[in-house]
Enzyme design. Structure first.
Site, PDB file in Angstrom:
ATOM      1  N   HIS A 171     -40.711  21.014 -16.592  1.00 58.07           N
ATOM      2  CA  HIS A 171     -39.411  20.732 -17.215  1.00 58.07           C
ATOM      3  C   HIS A 171     -38.249  21.449 -16.525  1.00 58.07           C
ATOM      4  O   HIS A 171     -37.217  20.849 -16.219  1.00 58.07           O
ATOM      5  CB  HIS A 171     -39.411  21.162 -18.689  1.00 58.07           C
ATOM      6  CG  HIS A 171     -40.516  20.581 -19.496  1.00 58.07           C
ATOM      7  ND1 HIS A 171     -40.961  19.289 -19.338  1.00 58.07           N
ATOM      8  CD2 HIS A 171     -41.271  21.099 -20.506  1.00 58.07           C
ATOM      9  CE1 HIS A 171     -41.925  19.052 -20.202  1.00 58.07           C
ATOM     10  NE2 HIS A 171     -42.142  20.139 -20.915  1.00 58.07           N
ATOM     11  N   ASP A 210     -42.920  13.677 -17.984  1.00 61.42           N
ATOM     12  CA  ASP A 210     -42.270  14.965 -18.218  1.00 61.42           C
ATOM     13  C   ASP A 210     -41.253  14.634 -19.295  1.00 61.42           C
ATOM     14  O   ASP A 210     -40.195  14.044 -19.005  1.00 61.42           O
ATOM     15  CB  ASP A 210     -41.571  15.472 -16.950  1.00 61.42           C
ATOM     16  CG  ASP A 210     -40.964  16.836 -17.181  1.00 61.42           C
ATOM     17  OD1 ASP A 210     -40.275  17.010 -18.212  1.00 61.42           O
ATOM     18  OD2 ASP A 210     -41.169  17.741 -16.355  1.00 61.42           O
ATOM     19  N   HIS A 211     -41.555  15.000 -20.528  1.00 58.36           N
ATOM     20  CA  HIS A 211     -40.759  14.415 -21.608  1.00 58.36           C
ATOM     21  C   HIS A 211     -39.304  14.878 -21.591  1.00 58.36           C
ATOM     22  O   HIS A 211     -38.444  14.232 -22.174  1.00 58.36           O
ATOM     23  CB  HIS A 211     -41.416  14.634 -22.981  1.00 58.36           C
ATOM     24  CG  HIS A 211     -41.225  15.996 -23.563  1.00 58.36           C
ATOM     25  ND1 HIS A 211     -42.031  17.057 -23.254  1.00 58.36           N
ATOM     26  CD2 HIS A 211     -40.313  16.478 -24.442  1.00 58.36           C
ATOM     27  CE1 HIS A 211     -41.620  18.127 -23.913  1.00 58.36           C
ATOM     28  NE2 HIS A 211     -40.582  17.804 -24.652  1.00 58.36           N
TER      29      HIS A 211
HETATM   30  O1  LIG Z   1     -44.041  20.447 -22.870  1.00 60.89           O
HETATM   31  C1  LIG Z   1     -43.798  21.306 -23.674  1.00 60.89           C
HETATM   32  O2  LIG Z   1     -42.606  21.314 -24.283  1.00 60.89           O
HETATM   33  C2  LIG Z   1     -42.437  21.959 -25.530  1.00 60.89           C
HETATM   34  C3  LIG Z   1     -40.936  22.086 -25.719  1.00 60.89           C
HETATM   35  O3  LIG Z   1     -40.413  20.786 -25.800  1.00 60.89           O
HETATM   36  P1  LIG Z   1     -39.091  20.500 -26.613  1.00 60.89           P
HETATM   37  O4  LIG Z   1     -38.870  19.050 -26.435  1.00 60.89           O
HETATM   38  O5  LIG Z   1     -39.347  20.908 -28.037  1.00 60.89           O
HETATM   39  O6  LIG Z   1     -38.035  21.349 -25.990  1.00 60.89           O
HETATM   40  C4  LIG Z   1     -43.106  23.299 -25.565  1.00 60.89           C
HETATM   41  O7  LIG Z   1     -43.071  23.800 -26.897  1.00 60.89           O
HETATM   42  C5  LIG Z   1     -44.537  23.144 -25.154  1.00 60.89           C
HETATM   43  O8  LIG Z   1     -45.139  24.439 -25.094  1.00 60.89           O
HETATM   44  C6  LIG Z   1     -44.652  22.475 -23.823  1.00 60.89           C
HETATM   45  O9  LIG Z   1     -46.014  22.131 -23.567  1.00 60.89           O
END
Ligand SMILES: O=C1O[C@H](COP(=O)(O)O)[C@@H](O)[C@H](O)[C@H]1O
Ligand SMILES: NC(=O)C1=CN([C@@H]2O[C@H](COP(=O)(O)OP(=O)(O)OC[C@H]3O[C@@H](n4cnc5c(N)ncnc54)[C@H](OP(=O)(O)O)[C@@H]3O)[C@@H](O)[C@H]2O)C=CC1
Length: 525
Positions: free
Chosen positions: A251, A188-189
């Site tokens: 997230h 979960d980045h």
């Molecule tokens: O996991 C995801 O995250 C991005 C948003 O990530 P961020 O690090 O740019 O806040 C999102 O655009 C994407 O749809 C989703 O799969």
């Protein structure tokens, strides 16, 4: 966290190496680690994809442009690219063709020998989820996971982890048949973002906050994660997922868990996962009635972002003209624990909103009123804002006496920004996560229990929505979602906070950063 882990030589194998994720995130992260001297010399990277690239083409025509476009250290490329490129290899394979895995295994074994690697592997599944099962089964059956006396094998799995509880369980079964839980790294980045790693430190290392971190002192919590971008090139995936599965299930709920969890008994993965899982388990389930009342979904129509016209979701390439997929949602939820009973958590996330911003706002309850203060101004609530992106920092709003001969009370703001200084260039989430996977630290990855509880929470919402008609689009690109999202919070006598950074430095966020950098450099505005 997890000091003491160290990286040994290893092969970092990316399945799906020619895809969007590899191009935008994985190769740039590995390059940045390499350019900063963090990636040990014994780590080689093997890309696996279907396209019949030869090695020179893969390095020069795929990796190099990927880094130029996406690395925060692209400015150093001339200097560092060739040594990074020497680490990178490519193997073309249709992953559904079991008969060719043996060749891949021989290729990896040969690289082991060249790189002095003792069989250590990270297998990164940057693939559509339906390929996870076949790939993992082949890895197991064809001897990729046989362990030497000291070697390890780890698998990194991208989100989404399933589409619902049943598919997530099926996927987990497939993974655990091949890998023990401790070798499964579910990404979960958001957990790799600097300020999200900072939440536990802010909470548990500051005497200011921990004693008041509960329903006696906190009025409510808001979490916003908004994006200006639309669905982009990910129509097929996104139209199936929507904001509920794409952002809330993972997230956003992870942020809730980090804000709401009890102090863990240690900083190891197991201790932290245990406390987060308790929060997921305590989420008050949604009844159909509460879904109608406390959740707002939306889909963007045509509108303007930064003054430029953009199409509506249904006009985007690959999206059906009658799609009912939500690109926005706002929700009021409760964590039913002793600490949080009665404190609403308001969450909102969406695409094509006015700003790219992720912020957590903790608003404290007012103190008992001292009448004579009223004569000197309206007391604003104390607020702590954890700014996750694009500005990273902490913002605190207090009340204080205005300097002068009268007793006026005014709000003052303590504003710490950790990425506004000249020359600061925070590592990206994937850098930390790939590094941790290589050194065997699973603290910033999600455990199965968390995933399972998150689906239990989210599934009833998806099921109810499937039976409730919606009228989309219901917000124009460039607005903060449909009007009902405001009503959701305003009917409780509260309001969505405009981003403090936005309030203090109006204008696009990139300009905000430039403004602050400029002023630090003695060049205001
Ligand atoms: O996991 C995801 O995250 C991005 C948003 O990530 P961020 O690090 O740019 O806040 C999102 O655009 C994407 O749809 C989703 O799969
Ligand atoms: N892109 C993003 O920003 C994010 C993606 N994810 C997740 O990451 C995963 C990958 O996404 P993304 O990179 O966008 O997807 P893409 O469609 O861009 O890439 C898919 C990759 O899989 C490879 N592939 C597909 N089928 C086969 C096959 N039969 N044999 C061998 N290789 C195959 C493709 O190879 P080839 O091109 O050579 O055919 C390509 O490298 C998904 O699970 C996605 O949900 C998660 C968060 C963000």
């Amino acid at each position: 966290m997890a000091e003491g882990h160290h990286i040994e030589s290893a092969l970092f194998v990316i399945f799906g190496a020619t895809g969007d994720l590899a191009r935008r995130k994985l190769f740039p992260a590995l390059y940045n680690l390499s350019a900063e001297g963090i990636l040990p010399s014994g780590v080689a990277i093997v890309g696996v994809g279907r396209r019949p690239f030869d090695l020179a083409y893969f390095r020069e025509k795929f990796i190099l442009p990927a880094l130029l476009d996406n690395s925060r250290l692209a400015g150093n490329l001339l200097h560092n690219f060739s040594s990074f490129a020497q680490r990178c290899y490519y193997f073309s394979l249709d992953l559904r063709d079991s008969s060719r895995y043996r060749e891949l295994k021989n290729f990896l074994d040969q690289l082991d020998w060249e790189w002095g690697v003792q069989g250590n592997r990270v297998f990164y599944l940057a693939l559509a989820p339906e390929l996870f099962g076949p790939v993992v089964a082949n890895l197991k059956e064809q001897g990729f996971l046989d362990k030497g006396p000291r070697s390890w094998k780890r698998v990194l799995v991208e989100k989404p982890f399933g589409w619902d509880l049943d598919s997530a369980r099926a996927l987990n079964r497939e993974l655990t048949q091949a890998f023990p839980e401790e070798d499964i790294y579910r990404i979960d980045h958001y957990l790799g973002k600097e300020m999200i790693q900072n939440i536990m430190v802010i909470r548990f290392a500051n005497a200011f906050f921990e004693p008041v971190w509960n329903n006696k002192y906190i009025d409510h919590i808001q979490i916003t994660s908004s994006e200006k971008i639309g669905v982009g090139e990910r129509a097929a995936y996104y139209d199936r997922a929507g904001a509920l599965r794409d952002m809330l299930q993972n997230h956003m709920l992870q942020l809730v868990a980090l804000i709401a969890m009890e102090p863990p008994v240690g900083l190891d993965a197991q201790a932290i996962r245990l406390e987060k899982a308790k929060v997921f388990r305590s989420l008050q389930p949604f009844t159909r009635e509460r879904i109608l009342q406390d959740i707002v979904r939306g889909q963007y129509g045509p509108g303007y972002i930064d003054g430029e016209p953009v199409p509506g979701y249904r006009e985007e390439a690959g999206i059906p003209a009658d799609s009912v997929t939500e690109t926005f949602l706002a929700v009021k939820l409760f964590v039913n624990t002793f600490r949080w009973a009665g404190v609403p958590f308001y969450l909102r996330t969406g695409k094509r909103l006015p700003a790219k911003v992720t912020e957590i706002i903790i608003q404290f309850k007012p103190l008992p009123e001292i009448l004579y203060f009223k004569e000197y101004g309206e007391l604003l609530p104390n607020v702590l804002v954890i700014r996750v992106q694009p500005l990273e920092g902490i913002f605190v709003q207090l009340n204080a006496k205005r300097p002068g001969t009268n007793n006026y009370i005014v709000p003052i703001r303590l504003d710490f920004c950790q990425n506004c200084g000249v020359g600061t260039n925070s590592p990206e989430a994937y850098e930390r996560l790939l590094y941790d996977a290589l050194r065997g630290d699973a603290t910033l990855f999600t455990g199965w229990e968390e995933v399972e509880y998150a689906w239990k929470f989210v599934d009833p919402i998806a099921q109810a929505w499937a039976t409730i008609p919606v009228h989309f689009p219901n917000y124009a690109a460039g607005e903060w979602g449909p009007p009902e999202a405001r009503v959701l919070i305003e009917r409780d006598g509260r309001r969505w906070w405009e981003s403090p950074a936005y309030m203090m430095y109006p204008g696009p966020f990139t300009q905000v950063c430039q403004y602050i950098k400029g002023s630090r450099a003695g060049n205001p505005g």
